[in-house]
Design a protein around this motif. Structure first.
Motif, PDB file in Angstrom:
ATOM      1  N   VAL A 129     -41.309 -22.175 -81.115  1.00 21.70           N
ATOM      2  CA  VAL A 129     -40.693 -20.922 -80.699  1.00 21.70           C
ATOM      3  C   VAL A 129     -40.582 -20.863 -79.181  1.00 21.70           C
ATOM      4  O   VAL A 129     -41.381 -21.470 -78.458  1.00 21.70           O
ATOM      5  CB  VAL A 129     -41.484 -19.693 -81.202  1.00 21.70           C
ATOM      6  N   LEU A 130     -39.585 -20.139 -78.711  1.00 21.88           N
ATOM      7  CA  LEU A 130     -39.431 -19.839 -77.299  1.00 21.88           C
ATOM      8  C   LEU A 130     -40.093 -18.484 -77.075  1.00 21.88           C
ATOM      9  O   LEU A 130     -39.713 -17.490 -77.692  1.00 21.88           O
ATOM     10  CB  LEU A 130     -37.949 -19.757 -76.942  1.00 21.88           C
ATOM     11  N   TYR A 138     -36.956 -10.986 -69.439  1.00 20.09           N
ATOM     12  CA  TYR A 138     -36.116 -11.592 -70.471  1.00 20.09           C
ATOM     13  C   TYR A 138     -36.400 -10.923 -71.810  1.00 20.09           C
ATOM     14  O   TYR A 138     -37.510 -11.002 -72.330  1.00 20.09           O
ATOM     15  CB  TYR A 138     -36.382 -13.095 -70.571  1.00 20.09           C
ATOM     16  N   LYS A 139     -35.378 -10.291 -72.335  1.00 17.09           N
ATOM     17  CA  LYS A 139     -35.547  -9.579 -73.606  1.00 17.09           C
ATOM     18  C   LYS A 139     -34.915 -10.319 -74.782  1.00 17.09           C
ATOM     19  O   LYS A 139     -35.100  -9.916 -75.934  1.00 17.09           O
ATOM     20  CB  LYS A 139     -34.909  -8.185 -73.510  1.00 17.09           C
ATOM     21  N   SER A 140     -34.185 -11.376 -74.493  1.00 18.71           N
ATOM     22  CA  SER A 140     -33.495 -12.113 -75.550  1.00 18.71           C
ATOM     23  C   SER A 140     -33.241 -13.546 -75.107  1.00 18.71           C
ATOM     24  O   SER A 140     -33.372 -13.888 -73.915  1.00 18.71           O
ATOM     25  CB  SER A 140     -32.150 -11.445 -75.880  1.00 18.71           C
ATOM     26  N   LEU A 141     -32.859 -14.374 -76.056  1.00 16.70           N
ATOM     27  CA  LEU A 141     -32.474 -15.745 -75.758  1.00 16.70           C
ATOM     28  C   LEU A 141     -31.295 -15.757 -74.794  1.00 16.70           C
ATOM     29  O   LEU A 141     -31.248 -16.562 -73.857  1.00 16.70           O
ATOM     30  CB  LEU A 141     -32.115 -16.475 -77.055  1.00 16.70           C
ATOM     31  N   PRO A 234     -38.419 -12.898 -89.131  1.00 15.82           N
ATOM     32  CA  PRO A 234     -37.039 -12.766 -89.604  1.00 15.82           C
ATOM     33  C   PRO A 234     -36.059 -12.225 -88.570  1.00 15.82           C
ATOM     34  O   PRO A 234     -34.846 -12.468 -88.661  1.00 15.82           O
ATOM     35  CB  PRO A 234     -37.171 -11.804 -90.795  1.00 15.82           C
ATOM     36  N   GLU A 235     -36.560 -11.491 -87.582  1.00 14.93           N
ATOM     37  CA  GLU A 235     -35.662 -10.900 -86.580  1.00 14.93           C
ATOM     38  C   GLU A 235     -35.397 -11.844 -85.401  1.00 14.93           C
ATOM     39  O   GLU A 235     -34.588 -11.529 -84.529  1.00 14.93           O
ATOM     40  CB  GLU A 235     -36.273  -9.590 -86.048  1.00 14.93           C
ATOM     41  N   VAL A 236     -36.097 -12.963 -85.362  1.00 12.06           N
ATOM     42  CA  VAL A 236     -35.971 -13.879 -84.224  1.00 12.06           C
ATOM     43  C   VAL A 236     -34.875 -14.901 -84.517  1.00 12.06           C
ATOM     44  O   VAL A 236     -34.938 -15.619 -85.513  1.00 12.06           O
ATOM     45  CB  VAL A 236     -37.315 -14.589 -83.957  1.00 12.06           C
ATOM     46  N   PRO A 237     -33.858 -14.989 -83.643  1.00  9.17           N
ATOM     47  CA  PRO A 237     -32.738 -15.905 -83.909  1.00  9.17           C
ATOM     48  C   PRO A 237     -33.102 -17.365 -83.660  1.00  9.17           C
ATOM     49  O   PRO A 237     -34.084 -17.679 -82.995  1.00  9.17           O
ATOM     50  CB  PRO A 237     -31.680 -15.443 -82.899  1.00  9.17           C
ATOM     51  N   SER A 238     -32.282 -18.234 -84.190  1.00  4.05           N
ATOM     52  CA  SER A 238     -32.425 -19.671 -83.951  1.00  4.05           C
ATOM     53  C   SER A 238     -31.579 -20.066 -82.746  1.00  4.05           C
ATOM     54  O   SER A 238     -30.575 -19.414 -82.436  1.00  4.05           O
ATOM     55  CB  SER A 238     -31.961 -20.452 -85.179  1.00  4.05           C
ATOM     56  N   VAL A 239     -31.975 -21.140 -82.056  1.00  8.59           N
ATOM     57  CA  VAL A 239     -31.145 -21.638 -80.964  1.00  8.59           C
ATOM     58  C   VAL A 239     -29.787 -22.100 -81.478  1.00  8.59           C
ATOM     59  O   VAL A 239     -28.860 -22.300 -80.693  1.00  8.59           O
ATOM     60  CB  VAL A 239     -31.832 -22.779 -80.191  1.00  8.59           C
ATOM     61  N   SER A 240     -29.640 -22.254 -82.783  1.00  2.41           N
ATOM     62  CA  SER A 240     -28.358 -22.665 -83.360  1.00  2.41           C
ATOM     63  C   SER A 240     -27.281 -21.609 -83.131  1.00  2.41           C
ATOM     64  O   SER A 240     -26.089 -21.897 -83.266  1.00  2.41           O
ATOM     65  CB  SER A 240     -28.499 -22.944 -84.858  1.00  2.41           C
ATOM     66  N   THR A 241     -27.689 -20.380 -82.765  1.00  2.00           N
ATOM     67  CA  THR A 241     -26.691 -19.346 -82.467  1.00  2.00           C
ATOM     68  C   THR A 241     -25.898 -19.705 -81.212  1.00  2.00           C
ATOM     69  O   THR A 241     -24.830 -19.152 -80.962  1.00  2.00           O
ATOM     70  CB  THR A 241     -27.366 -17.978 -82.246  1.00  2.00           C
ATOM     71  N   LEU A 242     -26.419 -20.653 -80.417  1.00  2.00           N
ATOM     72  CA  LEU A 242     -25.731 -21.066 -79.193  1.00  2.00           C
ATOM     73  C   LEU A 242     -24.756 -22.210 -79.443  1.00  2.00           C
ATOM     74  O   LEU A 242     -23.948 -22.545 -78.584  1.00  2.00           O
ATOM     75  CB  LEU A 242     -26.751 -21.513 -78.140  1.00  2.00           C
TER      76      LEU A 242
END
Length: 324
Positions: A129-130, A138-141, A234-242
């Motif tokens: 995890v990041l 920093y509040k988000s990826l 479940p609320e934490v996104p994956s780096v794959s969203t980038l």
């Protein structure tokens, strides 16, 4: 000439038969004393915690004690060297991520290669995890990526050491987001997390197993998962969203032996490991860590090495990674 050829062939056949007999006799009496698992990382980290849980279960399956010996340093190279130069008798094994052989040689000078080791099996996988400290700017990826694009190498990201899966995770994020971080290698997750909690660094790449207590207490905030989304977060996104991920950066751990270890000994180890993976105390302990039991063959371990090695070769070719 024909006589010499026949003699060489006979000598080779005798050597092969002797080697096979040695392997069979070694396996029949194996093990008759304690087995050592070399962990090439600092105590208290994900690999160390997993090795100690698995070592207890493996010891029960083998009928002999399994001793965990931490040999941290050099991106795992110090511990790896101990094993690749050990007698191939099944008593000195490496418990590590494949990255010790596929990533570390691209970063520091080592005296071994992927050919120096014989993968035995996989044991576990642990998501990365990041994370940032509570109250971070920093509040988000997206915040982290935007800051890194605005100030190349201006965002300090800690990780648990050169060549570790955590280092690989940072490089993966750089490749996916097309940014550069000011990477800060530590001697293990423990020191990195302490510096993060003290405000010395802003961002860290860490296994869920070691960050989890701080996430649950609210002292650390997870911003992204390096890999598939986690059911526990479940609320934490994956780096794959980038964008498309170049490879799976989940931390896989397994056992490797010196390259000359006989087939019969490897088979005995694989059989015992299969029993250990089903041990109730081991599986319960892994659940508490937030890690997953992940059995796999030596070929699976080797496949991970090959994939990571190819990615690191690309990083070197692009100039993003240089050997120290």
């Amino acid at each position: 000439m024909q006589r010499r050829t026949l003699l060489r062939g006979a000598a080779a056949a005798v050597a092969a038969q002797a080697a096979q007999s040695f392997a069979q006799s070694s396996a029949q009496g194996y093990p008759n004393h304690a087995v050592t698992l070399i962990v090439p990382y600092a105590a208290g980290g994900n690999a160390d915690l997993t090795a100690r849980l698995f070592g207890d279960a493996l010891g029960k399956a083998l009928g002999q004690p399994v001793v965990v010996d931490n040999r941290a340093g050099g991106g795992g190279a110090i511990g790896a060297n101990v094993v690749v130069n050990a007698r191939p008798d099944g008593y000195t094994l490496l418990f590590s991520a494949p990255s010790v052989f596929s990533v570390t040689p691209h970063l520091v000078k080592v005296n071994y290669s992927t050919a120096s080791v014989r993968p035995v099996c996989l044991v576990s996988k642990t998501p990365l995890v990041l994370v940032v400290k509570k109250g971070s700017r920093y509040k988000s990826l997206a915040d982290v990526v935007t800051a890194a694009k605005a100030a190349p190498a201006g965002v300090a990201m800690g990780y648990s050491g050169l060549g570790t899966p955590n280092h690989l995770a940072m490089l993966n994020l750089e490749a996916v987001a097309q940014v550069r971080f000011n990477g800060i290698p530590y001697k293990g997750s423990g020191p990195m997390l302490q510096d993060m909690l003290a405000g010395q660094i802003e961002v860290g790449a860490d296994q869920i197993s070691t960050s989890r207590p701080y996430i649950e207490s609210g002292d650390l905030i997870p911003l992204a998962v390096f890999g598939s989304k986690l059911e526990a977060l479940p609320e934490v996104p994956s780096v794959s969203t980038l964008g498309k991920e170049p490879f799976d950066v989940t931390t896989y751990l397994g056992i490797a032996a010196p390259s000359a270890t006989p087939d019969a000994l490897v088979a005995a180890l694989q059989k015992a490991a299969g029993t250990a993976l089903q041990d109730a105390r081991f599986t319960t302990g892994m659940t508490k860590l937030g890690a997953l039991v992940q059995g796999g063959s030596g070929a699976d371990y080797e496949r991970l090495m090959r994939t990571e090695n190819e990615f690191m070769a690309q990083m070197v070719a692009s100039g993003r990674v240089k050997q120290e």
